[in-house]
Design a protein around this motif. Structure first.
Motif, PDB file in Angstrom:
ATOM      1  N   SER A  51       0.828  -1.210   0.000  1.00  0.00           N
ATOM      2  CA  SER A  51       0.000   0.000   0.000  1.00  0.00           C
ATOM      3  C   SER A  51       0.862   1.259   0.000  1.00  0.00           C
ATOM      4  N   GLU A  52       1.910   1.269   0.819  1.00  0.00           N
ATOM      5  CA  GLU A  52       2.801   2.431   0.873  1.00  0.00           C
ATOM      6  C   GLU A  52       3.577   2.590  -0.436  1.00  0.00           C
ATOM      7  N   ARG A  53       3.974   1.468  -1.036  1.00  0.00           N
ATOM      8  CA  ARG A  53       4.706   1.572  -2.303  1.00  0.00           C
ATOM      9  C   ARG A  53       3.789   2.094  -3.399  1.00  0.00           C
ATOM     10  N   ILE A  54       2.526   1.732  -3.355  1.00  0.00           N
ATOM     11  CA  ILE A  54       1.563   2.269  -4.318  1.00  0.00           C
ATOM     12  C   ILE A  54       1.479   3.790  -4.179  1.00  0.00           C
ATOM     13  N   LEU A  55       1.478   4.281  -2.941  1.00  0.00           N
ATOM     14  CA  LEU A  55       1.431   5.730  -2.721  1.00  0.00           C
ATOM     15  C   LEU A  55       2.687   6.413  -3.274  1.00  0.00           C
ATOM     16  N   VAL A  56       3.839   5.779  -3.064  1.00  0.00           N
ATOM     17  CA  VAL A  56       5.088   6.336  -3.596  1.00  0.00           C
ATOM     18  C   VAL A  56       5.052   6.367  -5.119  1.00  0.00           C
ATOM     19  N   GLN A  57       4.633   5.263  -5.729  1.00  0.00           N
ATOM     20  CA  GLN A  57       4.593   5.183  -7.186  1.00  0.00           C
ATOM     21  C   GLN A  57       3.524   6.124  -7.758  1.00  0.00           C
ATOM     22  N   THR A  58       2.446   6.338  -7.019  1.00  0.00           N
ATOM     23  CA  THR A  58       1.438   7.320  -7.434  1.00  0.00           C
ATOM     24  C   THR A  58       2.045   8.713  -7.445  1.00  0.00           C
ATOM     25  N   ASN A  59       2.865   8.995  -6.444  1.00  0.00           N
ATOM     26  CA  ASN A  59       3.546  10.286  -6.381  1.00  0.00           C
ATOM     27  C   ASN A  59       4.461  10.487  -7.591  1.00  0.00           C
ATOM     28  N   TYR A  60       5.031   9.392  -8.088  1.00  0.00           N
ATOM     29  CA  TYR A  60       5.869   9.450  -9.292  1.00  0.00           C
ATOM     30  C   TYR A  60       5.032   9.551 -10.573  1.00  0.00           C
ATOM     31  N   GLY A  61       3.727   9.255 -10.468  1.00  0.00           N
ATOM     32  CA  GLY A  61       2.877   9.249 -11.649  1.00  0.00           C
ATOM     33  C   GLY A  61       2.923   7.949 -12.425  1.00  0.00           C
ATOM     34  N   HIS A  62       3.382   6.871 -11.768  1.00  0.00           N
ATOM     35  CA  HIS A  62       3.527   5.577 -12.438  1.00  0.00           C
ATOM     36  C   HIS A  62       2.247   4.755 -12.258  1.00  0.00           C
ATOM     37  N   ILE A  63       1.235   5.046 -13.037  1.00  0.00           N
ATOM     38  CA  ILE A  63      -0.075   4.414 -12.879  1.00  0.00           C
ATOM     39  C   ILE A  63      -0.013   2.918 -13.171  1.00  0.00           C
ATOM     40  N   GLU A  64       0.711   2.536 -14.214  1.00  0.00           N
ATOM     41  CA  GLU A  64       0.785   1.115 -14.571  1.00  0.00           C
ATOM     42  C   GLU A  64       1.438   0.309 -13.454  1.00  0.00           C
TER      43      GLU A  64
END
Length: 219
Positions: A51-64
């Motif tokens: 869940s936390e990594r999803i938030l980090v990757q969302t911050n990067y804009g990495h939707i896929e």
């Protein structure tokens, strides 16, 4: 005693929320997630780490990347193993919303909304059985807020109408709770009214758009 996996996870939270070193946290979270032969307690930590990594990757804009992480989590873990851990349980429920948004961004609105509905229905299910109704309802409001943002950003306005109605009802119910968070309520209400104004205008519902805009100006 705190396991090494939990200790590493807590360091990741510090990197994200105190230091702001997302790159370091992302690498460490990936190691936690990929740790083999985790016991049942560390598996809960892994769910939270995803869940936390999803938030980090969302911050990067990495939707896929976020979509793949959430989809793999739904396959690798079962919701039953998270039922007695609120952090892991809430994370697991949010995975459905993450996959839904990924599908919507790809143009698959029908399957995306199925995942959205799964997330919404699971929140309803566990909020009825849980003790902290205020927190469960606030999570549901945040979930719908994210869904509306994705739908409007991708111009699925007709689908958004249904979720606007759900958000209105949920906010109304939430405000009746004796311990509701007024600041959070006002913020989500403003978001909903702004979204409703835009959506109603585009759908040609001028009266509803004007009413929503007038309400927005009052808040």
């Amino acid at each position: 005693a705190i396991s090494e996996t939990m200790r590493d996870y807590m360091h990741c939270l510090e990197d994200i929320y105190i230091i702001g070193d997302y790159d370091k946290a992302d690498t460490a979270l990936q190691k936690i997630i990929e740790q083999p032969n985790a016991d049942k307690y560390d598996r809960l930590v892994q769910i939270a780490a995803i869940s936390e990594r999803i938030l980090v990757q969302t911050n990067y804009g990495h939707i896929e990347t976020t979509t793949i992480l959430a989809l793999n989590a739904l396959k690798q873990y079962q919701i039953e193993e998270a039922e007695n851990d609120l952090i892991a349980l809430n994370s697991y429920i949010r995975f459905y919303g993450t996959v839904g948004s990924g599908l919507v961004y790809r143009g698959d609105i029908e399957e995306g909304e199925q995942y959205y509905n799964n997330s919404y229905e699971l929140n309803l299910k566990y909020s009825k059985s849980g003790e902290d109704k205020e927190q469960w309802m606030l999570r549901r409001i945040a979930l719908i807020d994210d869904i509306l943002t994705t739908l409007v950003n991708n111009m699925y306005y007709k689908t958004a109408l249904h979720w606007i109605e759900r958000q209105e009802k949920t906010l109304e119910e939430y405000k009746k709770l004796p311990n509701y968070n007024e600041v959070a309520y006002d913020g989500f209400l403003n978001n909903m009214l702004a979204t409703k104004t835009q959506t109603m205008q585009i759908e040609g519902k001028d009266k509803e758009a004007a009413e929503a805009f007038a309400e927005y100006n009052k808040t």
